[in-house]
Design an enzyme around this catalytic site. Sequence first.
Site, PDB file in Angstrom:
ATOM      1  N   LYS A   1       2.415  64.119  47.463  1.00  0.00           N
ATOM      2  CA  LYS A   1       0.964  64.232  47.257  1.00  0.00           C
ATOM      3  C   LYS A   1       0.348  62.836  47.298  1.00  0.00           C
ATOM      4  CE  LYS A   1      -2.393  66.206  43.943  1.00  0.00           C
ATOM      5  NZ  LYS A   1      -2.565  67.007  42.719  1.00  0.00           N
TER       6      LYS A   1
ATOM      7  N   SER B   1      -5.645  71.136  42.814  1.00  0.00           N
ATOM      8  CA  SER B   1      -5.876  70.093  43.792  1.00  0.00           C
ATOM      9  C   SER B   1      -4.688  69.883  44.736  1.00  0.00           C
ATOM     10  CB  SER B   1      -6.183  68.781  43.061  1.00  0.00           C
ATOM     11  OG  SER B   1      -5.041  68.331  42.332  1.00  0.00           O
TER      12      SER B   1
ATOM     13  N   SER C   1      -3.490  72.329  38.609  1.00  0.00           N
ATOM     14  CA  SER C   1      -3.394  71.905  40.011  1.00  0.00           C
ATOM     15  C   SER C   1      -2.005  71.989  40.635  1.00  0.00           C
ATOM     16  CB  SER C   1      -3.916  70.471  40.168  1.00  0.00           C
ATOM     17  OG  SER C   1      -5.309  70.442  40.051  1.00  0.00           O
TER      18      SER C   1
END
Length: 495
Positions: free
Chosen positions: A83, A163, A187
């Site tokens: 990420k 997210s 998330s």
Amino acid sequence: MSAPHSTSLTSLTLKGALDGLAARDFTSVELTQAHIEAIEAARPLNAFILETPDKALDMAAASDARRAAGTAGALDGAPLGIKDLFCTEGVRTTACSNILGNFIPQYESTVTANLWRDGAVMLGKLNLDQFAMGSSNETSAFGPVTNPWRGAGSDKALTPGGSSGGSAAAVAADLCLGATATDTGGSIRQPAAFTGTVGIKPTYGRCSRWGVVAFASSLDQAGPIAKTVEDAAILLTAMSGHDPKDSTSLDIPVPDFASFVGKSIKGLRIGVPKEYRVDGMPAEIEKLWADGIAWLKEAGCEIVEVSLPHTKYALPAYYIVAPAEASSNLARYDGMRYGLRADGANLTEVYENTRAEGFGDEVKRRILIGTYVLSAGYYDAYYLKALKVRRRIAEDFDKAWEQCDALLTPTAPSAAFGLGENSNDPIAMYLNDVFTVTTNLAGLPSMSVPAGLDSQGLPLGLQIIGRALDEGTVFSIAGALEKSAGFKTKAAKWW
């Protein structure tokens, strides 16, 4: 040895790939090359915002050499996605915001350093909501990620959740064997539920936050998104550990989480919180929850109804605490030391113009909320009150643990929705976190396991919440649910 077919390599689980590497069925270079080709073919998903194929192949070749020398680590040769909130030395890190520009860190986040220590291979950086603020991956400066799943007979583009939308989509589409993710209010778990993958947010302090771009420091926690419960356990074991560079990092030993998967859960008491039965919850999610309860009963668990009375205040408290911390954390992006710098006639104008150009609308919204609730006249009315509510929510869980060993809830209030559907309604978007924010406020481990499909053929997840530092029980229950649910469906390839 003939090279195996590349799609069969990308469809492996992390455990299956590690076993295959150990058995010399294929090399890390072959495995990595197959994933690089899959990523190139899947660019319409927009999951990766930076591909690092040359670095990946170098790391894979080094891994093959270690394996030949008999010095392979626990994750040696496994290609992963990272990420873009984790700083990676020498590789651009943006938090998917224009304000960081082409920032290239000179250091490695502790979590990714742990993965490279164990021999993992980096395929590239994954898309996310800007500064991890969002529930649909639509606030990214690089554009939204598209969920690999589609509704039955529909070609409507769906959100992968946020997210960590890039992480979830990449794992679901077999572009990597697993991915790092972060969870501030859901998330990791909500995107896992939306994509038919497994995601765990560990206990606060289990994984170091050092080198992870900060959103809300008392809530943020790193964790993995993976294809199976066992894969998530293998990754979390590598990612965890004490780090003196993070003052909130817990100085406690890391268990071998994978050893808990497959353990009997007979005799465990599972709490079902009555406050999670929210108005307007789709019947399919009610049914999935009932199925989960039935599966755990069959596995020998005792089901107990519990009460978490302050649940209804969790979202309002979260959307005061998180923006307050964000407004403080994001004050460092001023155009002075790194990232974007806009022109201005004086220092104040440079600050204002840089932030106006660099931050997206959702980030600006949260900074303004945060600055407001921390301001002199409103601090007591909002921020202090939210902290008191947070304490009550933690106490609710403490009381629940007197009656049960873990909790079972839905992960999200719906299946994946269409891109653009909620983006003009912040409140509708924030309601996606209704089942997940409580555990961030209380610092507890919680995990989403894919457990069924809705009427459109889209995945739905169940959430297991455990006591602080009791990820082991969470993994045992998750393994039992995974076995009972028998969820094997993959997204039909359209990209």
